[in-house]
Motif scaffolding. Structure first.
Motif, PDB file in Angstrom:
ATOM      1  N   GLY A  75     -27.893  70.173 -96.828  1.00 48.96           N
ATOM      2  CA  GLY A  75     -26.415  70.106 -96.517  1.00 48.96           C
ATOM      3  C   GLY A  75     -26.238  68.639 -97.252  1.00 48.96           C
ATOM      4  O   GLY A  75     -26.750  67.827 -97.700  1.00 48.96           O
ATOM      5  N   SER A  76     -24.986  68.053 -96.857  1.00 49.09           N
ATOM      6  CA  SER A  76     -24.583  66.885 -97.253  1.00 49.09           C
ATOM      7  C   SER A  76     -25.013  65.678 -96.340  1.00 49.09           C
ATOM      8  O   SER A  76     -25.710  65.940 -95.246  1.00 49.09           O
ATOM      9  CB  SER A  76     -23.046  66.801 -97.092  1.00 49.09           C
ATOM     10  N   ARG A  77     -24.822  64.476 -96.827  1.00 54.06           N
ATOM     11  CA  ARG A  77     -25.156  63.294 -95.988  1.00 54.06           C
ATOM     12  C   ARG A  77     -24.753  63.248 -94.711  1.00 54.06           C
ATOM     13  O   ARG A  77     -23.520  63.416 -94.503  1.00 54.06           O
ATOM     14  CB  ARG A  77     -24.586  62.112 -96.722  1.00 54.06           C
ATOM     15  N   PRO A  78     -25.732  63.218 -93.520  1.00 52.33           N
ATOM     16  CA  PRO A  78     -25.043  63.271 -92.184  1.00 52.33           C
ATOM     17  C   PRO A  78     -24.456  61.869 -91.840  1.00 52.33           C
ATOM     18  O   PRO A  78     -24.679  60.961 -92.688  1.00 52.33           O
ATOM     19  CB  PRO A  78     -26.163  63.482 -91.373  1.00 52.33           C
ATOM     20  N   VAL A  79     -23.721  61.740 -90.794  1.00 54.79           N
ATOM     21  CA  VAL A  79     -22.988  60.487 -90.123  1.00 54.79           C
ATOM     22  C   VAL A  79     -24.004  60.127 -89.570  1.00 54.79           C
ATOM     23  O   VAL A  79     -24.280  60.574 -88.308  1.00 54.79           O
ATOM     24  CB  VAL A  79     -21.587  61.041 -89.470  1.00 54.79           C
ATOM     25  N   LYS A  80     -24.347  58.890 -89.537  1.00 61.73           N
ATOM     26  CA  LYS A  80     -25.575  58.060 -88.794  1.00 61.73           C
ATOM     27  C   LYS A  80     -24.763  57.137 -87.764  1.00 61.73           C
ATOM     28  O   LYS A  80     -23.865  56.611 -87.991  1.00 61.73           O
ATOM     29  CB  LYS A  80     -26.362  57.108 -89.659  1.00 61.73           C
ATOM     30  N   GLU A  81     -25.240  57.635 -86.527  1.00 60.39           N
ATOM     31  CA  GLU A  81     -24.520  56.972 -85.339  1.00 60.39           C
ATOM     32  C   GLU A  81     -25.579  55.647 -84.897  1.00 60.39           C
ATOM     33  O   GLU A  81     -26.640  55.642 -84.998  1.00 60.39           O
ATOM     34  CB  GLU A  81     -24.769  57.679 -83.919  1.00 60.39           C
ATOM     35  N   GLY A  82     -24.839  54.435 -84.780  1.00 64.19           N
ATOM     36  CA  GLY A  82     -25.550  53.359 -84.450  1.00 64.19           C
ATOM     37  C   GLY A  82     -26.585  53.350 -85.606  1.00 64.19           C
ATOM     38  O   GLY A  82     -27.653  52.268 -85.489  1.00 64.19           O
ATOM     39  N   ALA A  83     -26.206  53.206 -86.975  1.00 61.23           N
ATOM     40  CA  ALA A  83     -26.995  52.770 -87.975  1.00 61.23           C
ATOM     41  C   ALA A  83     -27.235  51.322 -88.110  1.00 61.23           C
ATOM     42  O   ALA A  83     -26.338  50.629 -87.653  1.00 61.23           O
ATOM     43  CB  ALA A  83     -26.418  53.298 -89.495  1.00 61.23           C
ATOM     44  N   SER A  84     -28.377  51.039 -88.735  1.00 67.01           N
ATOM     45  CA  SER A  84     -28.835  49.454 -88.706  1.00 67.01           C
ATOM     46  C   SER A  84     -28.117  48.756 -89.879  1.00 67.01           C
ATOM     47  O   SER A  84     -27.792  49.497 -90.887  1.00 67.01           O
ATOM     48  CB  SER A  84     -30.076  49.450 -88.879  1.00 67.01           C
ATOM     49  N   GLN A  85     -27.535  47.522 -89.663  1.00 64.94           N
ATOM     50  CA  GLN A  85     -26.880  46.843 -90.751  1.00 64.94           C
ATOM     51  C   GLN A  85     -27.739  46.585 -92.072  1.00 64.94           C
ATOM     52  O   GLN A  85     -28.842  46.308 -91.827  1.00 64.94           O
ATOM     53  CB  GLN A  85     -26.603  45.453 -89.950  1.00 64.94           C
ATOM     54  N   SER A  86     -27.041  46.817 -93.083  1.00 64.23           N
ATOM     55  CA  SER A  86     -27.680  46.577 -94.437  1.00 64.23           C
ATOM     56  C   SER A  86     -27.765  45.273 -94.828  1.00 64.23           C
ATOM     57  O   SER A  86     -26.572  44.982 -94.754  1.00 64.23           O
ATOM     58  CB  SER A  86     -27.088  47.703 -95.710  1.00 64.23           C
ATOM     59  N   LEU A  87     -28.702  44.702 -95.356  1.00 65.63           N
ATOM     60  CA  LEU A  87     -28.578  43.393 -95.795  1.00 65.63           C
ATOM     61  C   LEU A  87     -28.598  43.195 -97.264  1.00 65.63           C
ATOM     62  O   LEU A  87     -27.818  42.389 -97.603  1.00 65.63           O
ATOM     63  CB  LEU A  87     -29.986  42.580 -95.213  1.00 65.63           C
ATOM     64  N   ARG A  88     -29.219  43.980 -98.088  1.00 60.99           N
ATOM     65  CA  ARG A  88     -28.993  44.409 -99.597  1.00 60.99           C
ATOM     66  C   ARG A  88     -28.983  45.766 -99.858  1.00 60.99           C
ATOM     67  O   ARG A  88     -29.871  46.455 -99.230  1.00 60.99           O
ATOM     68  CB  ARG A  88     -30.331  43.426-100.153  1.00 60.99           C
ATOM     69  N   THR A  89     -28.379  45.904-100.876  1.00 65.50           N
ATOM     70  CA  THR A  89     -28.357  47.284-101.237  1.00 65.50           C
ATOM     71  C   THR A  89     -28.462  47.347-102.939  1.00 65.50           C
ATOM     72  O   THR A  89     -28.144  46.365-103.497  1.00 65.50           O
ATOM     73  CB  THR A  89     -26.856  47.737-101.154  1.00 65.50           C
ATOM     74  N   GLY A  90     -28.759  48.904-103.345  1.00 65.04           N
ATOM     75  CA  GLY A  90     -28.765  48.794-104.901  1.00 65.04           C
ATOM     76  C   GLY A  90     -28.916  50.372-104.947  1.00 65.04           C
ATOM     77  O   GLY A  90     -29.029  51.025-104.293  1.00 65.04           O
TER      78      GLY A  90
END
Length: 290
Positions: free
Chosen positions: A98-113
């Motif tokens: 299925g599709s990307r789930p909604v994450k509860e309490g997800a950790s903060q992203s510092l860097r992305t790419g």
């Protein structure tokens, strides 16, 4: 909806250990793509019972399996795996059709790419909790792969993602071999019948089964691809609940059923699902067809 009897079977299955079948050395019910780690892992039988994920990692960087948990019997259940790499690091994978789930309490992203994985774009992120993740929806399956550490982990995560193969492509034993290895009872049992079938045939088989007046099953296999392979297993043996000590003087004991025939279905993920629990004289063997 499922008939209530199935709930009792699933509960019993979770409580039982592996069985011993006379005169046979059965294959695991869900042949794993790697063995349990020598130390720190759950027992191999428990790892096998979790089944296989929708996309199986095949990289040579994988050493052994520490943990594997299936989310349930529905087609879009999640699968969580913890794998030790050959260099000692611990990899975590979560997959769900299925599709990307909604994450509860997800950790903060510092860097992305972003990175290319077999022609598809995957997103990576270093998180405040000290992990780096790589995720995407690939072939209709959401995948989240993570390692402890900073963005230097991304290359390894990409290698693992590139090695993912559909579970349908993993060699599958015959229905009889799958059925013979099911952890259905701590006591010996026999495979009364085993059928190599498909989700489409199982839908018809379930929905046309003899039922009490006013009851009708709507098969959950309608949610599966019609061509998904399904092993249909009729097992005969002692499937009653665990035996209890004799009642104390003056007390009464509730009679326990002496079930002697059960039916399991095993789909592409090879996770056994109990669907009927009863008696040989009341459960007729019905071939669901291919």
């Amino acid at each position: 909806m499922r008939i209530p009897l199935q709930i009792a079977l699933i509960a019993l299955t979770a409580a039982c250990g592996s069985h011993v079948e006379s005169g046979a050395n059965p294959l695991p019910a869900s042949p794993v793509y790697m063995k349990a780690c020598p130390t720190g892992a759950r027992p191999q039988t428990e790892l096998d019972f979790a089944g296989l994920p929708p996309l199986v990692p095949t990289s040579s960087a994988l050493r052994c399996l520490l943990n594997a948990v299936g989310g349930g019997s529905t087609y879009d259940s999640g699968y969580s795996f913890v794998i030790q790499l050959t260099d000692g690091r611990v990899l975590q994978i979560y997959e769900r059709r299925g599709s990307r789930p909604v994450k509860e309490g997800a950790s903060q992203s510092l860097r992305t790419g972003e990175r290319d994985v077999n022609g598809a774009t995957w997103q990576w992120a270093t998180l405040a909790n000290g992990s780096t993740i790589l995720d995407s929806t690939s072939g209709g399956v959401y995948v989240d792969i993570s390692l402890r550490g900073n963005e230097s982990q991304v290359d390894m995560l990409v290698e693992i993602a590139r090695s993912l193969r559909p579970v349908e492509a993993v060699p599958r034993p015959s229905a009889r071999d799958i059925c013979a290895a099911l952890p259905a009872s701590p006591y010996p049992f026999a495979v009364a019948a085993a059928f190599d079938s498909s989700a489409a045939s199982v839908v018809k088989w379930e929905e046309t089964a003899p039922m009490p007046v006013g009851m009708r099953v709507v098969s959950t296999w309608r949610d599966h691809p019609a061509t998904e392979p399904v092993a249909v297993c009729y097992l005969d043996g002692d499937f009653g609940p665990a035996k209890h000590p004799a009642p104390l003087p003056g007390s009464t004991a509730t009679p326990v059923p002496n079930w002697d025939r059960v039916i399991y279905l095993v789909g592409a993920d090879r996770r056994p699902i109990g669907v009927t629990f009863g008696w040989q004289d009341r459960i007729a063997i019905r071939d669901p067809g291919p």
